[in-house]
Scaffold this active site. Structure first.
Site, PDB file in Angstrom:
ATOM      1  N   CYS A 137      -6.823 -11.788  -3.631  1.00  0.00           N
ATOM      2  CA  CYS A 137      -8.189 -10.407  -2.818  1.00  0.00           C
ATOM      3  C   CYS A 137      -6.428  -8.881  -3.384  1.00  0.00           C
ATOM      4  O   CYS A 137      -7.310  -8.354  -3.472  1.00  0.00           O
ATOM      5  CB  CYS A 137      -8.414 -10.212  -1.543  1.00  0.00           C
TER       6      CYS A 137
ATOM      7  N   ARG B 175     -12.156  -7.665   7.042  1.00  0.00           N
ATOM      8  CA  ARG B 175     -10.634  -7.999   6.932  1.00  0.00           C
ATOM      9  C   ARG B 175     -10.491  -7.579   8.326  1.00  0.00           C
ATOM     10  O   ARG B 175     -11.200  -6.103   7.794  1.00  0.00           O
ATOM     11  CB  ARG B 175      -9.645  -7.535   6.530  1.00  0.00           C
TER      12      ARG B 175
ATOM     13  N   GLU C 200      -0.138 -13.941   2.846  1.00  0.00           N
ATOM     14  CA  GLU C 200       0.274 -12.713   2.291  1.00  0.00           C
ATOM     15  C   GLU C 200       1.824 -12.533   2.881  1.00  0.00           C
ATOM     16  O   GLU C 200       3.083 -11.438   2.877  1.00  0.00           O
ATOM     17  CB  GLU C 200      -0.187 -10.968   2.375  1.00  0.00           C
TER      18      GLU C 200
ATOM     19  N   ARG D 153     -11.354  -3.526   3.692  1.00  0.00           N
ATOM     20  CA  ARG D 153     -10.177  -3.102   4.068  1.00  0.00           C
ATOM     21  C   ARG D 153     -11.348  -2.361   5.473  1.00  0.00           C
ATOM     22  O   ARG D 153     -10.592  -0.993   5.554  1.00  0.00           O
ATOM     23  CB  ARG D 153      -9.413  -1.998   3.476  1.00  0.00           C
TER      24      ARG D 153
ATOM     25  N   ARG E 176       6.957  -2.695  -1.093  1.00  0.00           N
ATOM     26  CA  ARG E 176       5.881  -2.400  -2.103  1.00  0.00           C
ATOM     27  C   ARG E 176       5.455  -0.672  -2.583  1.00  0.00           C
ATOM     28  O   ARG E 176       5.082  -0.052  -3.575  1.00  0.00           O
ATOM     29  CB  ARG E 176       4.730  -2.665  -2.241  1.00  0.00           C
TER      30      ARG E 176
ATOM     31  N   HIS F 129     -22.752  14.144  -1.406  1.00  0.00           N
ATOM     32  CA  HIS F 129     -24.231  13.060  -2.267  1.00  0.00           C
ATOM     33  C   HIS F 129     -24.336  13.655  -4.214  1.00  0.00           C
ATOM     34  O   HIS F 129     -24.471  11.756  -4.551  1.00  0.00           O
ATOM     35  CB  HIS F 129     -25.488  13.681  -1.797  1.00  0.00           C
TER      36      HIS F 129
ATOM     37  N   ASN G 215      -0.466  -8.457  -2.992  1.00  0.00           N
ATOM     38  CA  ASN G 215       0.796  -6.951  -2.585  1.00  0.00           C
ATOM     39  C   ASN G 215       1.681  -7.367  -1.544  1.00  0.00           C
ATOM     40  O   ASN G 215       2.885  -6.853  -2.040  1.00  0.00           O
ATOM     41  CB  ASN G 215      -0.694  -5.997  -2.268  1.00  0.00           C
ATOM     42  N   ASP G 216       1.881  -7.427  -0.324  1.00  0.00           N
ATOM     43  CA  ASP G 216       2.159  -8.445   0.643  1.00  0.00           C
ATOM     44  C   ASP G 216       3.387  -8.966  -0.284  1.00  0.00           C
ATOM     45  O   ASP G 216       4.387  -9.519   0.238  1.00  0.00           O
ATOM     46  CB  ASP G 216       1.966  -8.436   1.617  1.00  0.00           C
TER      47      ASP G 216
HETATM   48  C1  PEP Z   1      -2.519  -7.678   0.364  1.00  0.00           C
HETATM   49  O1  PEP Z   1      -1.217  -7.363   0.909  1.00  0.00           O
HETATM   50  O2  PEP Z   1      -3.023  -8.296  -0.840  1.00  0.00           O
HETATM   51  C2  PEP Z   1      -3.667  -7.094   0.461  1.00  0.00           C
HETATM   52  C3  PEP Z   1      -5.020  -7.270  -0.211  1.00  0.00           C
HETATM   53  O3  PEP Z   1      -3.810  -6.714   0.994  1.00  0.00           O
HETATM   54  P1  PEP Z   1      -3.126  -4.772   1.144  1.00  0.00           P
HETATM   55  O4  PEP Z   1      -2.858  -4.257   0.277  1.00  0.00           O
HETATM   56  O5  PEP Z   1      -4.418  -3.710   2.063  1.00  0.00           O
HETATM   57  O6  PEP Z   1      -2.413  -4.951   2.534  1.00  0.00           O
HETATM   58 MG    MG Z   2      -1.693  -6.827   2.920  1.00  0.00          MG
END
Ligand code: PEP
Ligand code: MG
Length: 548
Positions: free
Chosen positions: A500, A331, A429, A295, A463, A188, A452-453
């Site tokens: 995001c 999410r 995504e 997440r 990725r 903590h 990202n995806d």
């Molecule tokens: C993404 O895919 O951009 C995303 C924000 O989700 P994650 O990175 O958790 O797949």
């Molecule tokens: Mg994703």
């Protein structure tokens, strides 16, 4: 010059006098007591005072570092009132006819030993907590002022360990940094230090005595080093680094409370990404307008079995309450691909990134999905929760989600369970979702682009595979065009669209995103103020002309 390495809790550079903090050993004598009832009463009064002190600490921490971090003082209050703990002390006073101080010290030793011997890491850490509450009780019983950390001039506090109550009492103006020999990164105290934003190290094997006390020290929080008695060259170098860091930080601090608005009046929402309720304090510290991506799968990943509806409800409720009416986008679980959870017992797949993940699991196993939805709908009563569905590729999936949502609502209704309907959006995504974003926009309340995806599926590059870095272009025009297309389709349907994925925090693109009309960027908390700076310094119309 002596150099000691530790684990970095928080970055930054602190230069100043080292002040060794050694806890005054509480001397406890075993005394024979005649009036046992009076002694028990004295113990009860001390408990009430200690609880009152903890309430004050809770209020202070709540103001300064947020509810998640303040919670430890609530736990301490509960521990003081714990039946086993209290009974052990009372019993000792009554049976052995001893003074309250002795009974408290003895109970503290017994309980701390019991916790330390447990296998569970969380329970092990409770040993420090039981010592902390017992020391507080002893201080009250002995009529002393609570100790805290008092340094007259701003200094680097070096201690064997610091209890959470000691850390929160640190006067930020007087404490440049703290370095401890013990303590874990997840304790903590470490969490509090991170939130307070002071350079700090734990697990540093330095002597906590006069060989360092009063000497000049430099803490390089970023690299996990403390220099004691530094030589001129090191001192000069670190002073230069510190100056640069301070200038940057000062500039950013002035942006707190300011709007995310461009010079020509365009606004954008800056939200934070989190994976855990522990991240909430930094969210508040960095002045995020809301949470753009929680997440939720981390709740599943941290456990050995499915989290119950009640467990999830408590977490979502806590986040909603802490964010106090600001939007919190949660999410639904995105298990699969790189996030595997053994107890889901998924079939082995040749190509998990393109396999049964995220919404596909939820639609195939609606009982898991419904549990999460029930928790989310119930928690919505306590704040502005929004639900976001990952990995959407078709309108049909949204229809299936809506059918399940209808069932969940009907069941809650039937059972007389209180709930509220949150906003519901999707992650864009997959290239499929981009291409039909005009149709999807008519079905949901908002879009959040998961770059990202989206990048991995668009460029056909895993990725996770760093061997393909030379082919992985996060600024690829295909991805940028897709973002623009999604935003346009969202606006045509009258909904908002944000980003995001990690690209949202790419400062080279902030101006581009403004030109595209992106409504929201959700980034890690530390990125909020630097992006706000860019937003406030941009004139979108002029920038558009300039880049033609
Ligand atoms: C993404 O895919 O951009 C995303 C924000 O989700 P994650 O990175 O958790 O797949
Ligand atoms: Mg994703």
């Amino acid at each position: 010059m002596q150099i000691y390495k530790g684990k970095s809790v928080f970055g930054g550079i602190a230069i100043g006098k080292i002040s060794v903090y050694s806890k005054a050993e509480q001397q406890v004598k075993r005394l024979k007591i005649e009036n046992v009832e009076k002694e028990v009463e004295r113990y009860h009064e001390a408990t009430a005072t200690a609880i009152q002190q903890l309430q004050e600490l809770y209020d202070k921490a709540l103001r300064e570092v947020g509810e998640a971090n303040a919670a430890i003082f609530e736990i301490h209050q509960m521990m003081l009132e714990d039946d086993d703990y209290a009974e052990s002390i009372e019993n000792m006073i009554q049976m052995q006819k001893v003074n309250a101080e002795y009974a408290v010290a003895q109970t503290a030793d017994n309980f701390a030993r019991m916790f330390s011997s447990m296998d569970d890491d969380y329970m092990k850490e409770r040993a420090a907590d039981v010592k902390d509450i017992s020391e507080r009780l002893l201080t009250v019983l002995q009529g002393e002022e609570s100790q805290g950390v008092e340094s007259q001039e701003p200094s680097i506090i070096v201690a064997d360990d610091l209890a959470p109550s000691e850390t929160v009492q640190l006067d930020k103006d007087k404490v440049l940094s703290f370095v401890t020999v013990h303590g874990s990164l997840n304790s903590h105290s470490a969490i509090l230090a991170r939130t307070m934003g002071i350079p700090a190290l734990v697990g540093t094997k330095l002597p906590v005595d006069d060989t360092v006390n009063g000497k000049l020290g430099i803490v390089d929080g970023t690299n996990g080093i403390i220099y004691v008695d530094p030589d001129e060259v090191t001192l000069g170098k670190m002073k230069e680094l510190q100056k640069i860091e301070l200038e940057k930080k000062k500039l950013l601090e002035t942006l707190k409370g300011k709007e995310n608005i461009t010079l020509d009046g365009q606004k954008i929402l800056l939200y934070a990404n989190i994976g855990n309720t522990k991240d909430l304090a930094t969210v508040l510290q960095n002045d995020a307008g809301g949470i753009g991506l929680f997440r939720s799968e981390f709740i599943y990943l941290e456990r050995e079995d499915y989290p119950t509806e009640e467990e999830q409800f408590q977490i979502y409720k806590a986040v909603a309450e802490t964010m106090a009416g600001k939007r919190v986008i949660i999410r639904t679980l995105d298990i699969g691909a790189d996030k595997q959870c053994d107890y889901f017992k998924m079939e082995k797949e040749e190509n998990p990134a393109m396999g049964c993940r995220a919404i596909r699991i939820c639609l195939k196993r609606p009982e898991i999905f419904k549990t999460q939805l029930r928790a989310l709908f119930r928690a919505s009563v306590y704040g502005k929760i929004a639900i976001m569905y990952p990995m959407i590729t078709s309108v049909k999936e949204i229809q299936r989600i809506k059918d399940i949502v209808t069932q969940v609502k009907a069941e809650l209704e039937e059972q007389g369970v209180e709930y509220r309907e949150p906003e519901q959006g999707i992650m864009v995504e997959t290239p499929a979702a981009v291409m039909i974003s005009d149709q999807l926009a008519k079905e949901v309340d908002f879009f959040s682009i998961g770059t990202n995806d989206l990048t991995q599926y668009t460029l056909a590059i895993d990725r996770q595979n760093t061997a393909l870095d030379e082919f992985y272009d996060p600024h690829h025009p295909a991805v940028l065009r897709m973002i623009s297309m999604v935003v346009n389709n969202a606006h045509k349907a009258g909904i908002w669209a944000g980003i995001c994925g990690e690209l949202g925090a790419d400062r080279e693109l902030t101006k581009e995103f403004l030109v595209m009309g992106v409504d929201e960027l959700s980034v890690s908390p530390g990125n909020i103020l630097p992006i706000r700076k860019i937003v406030r310094e941009t004139n979108v119309k002029e920038y558009k002309e300039y880049r033609k």
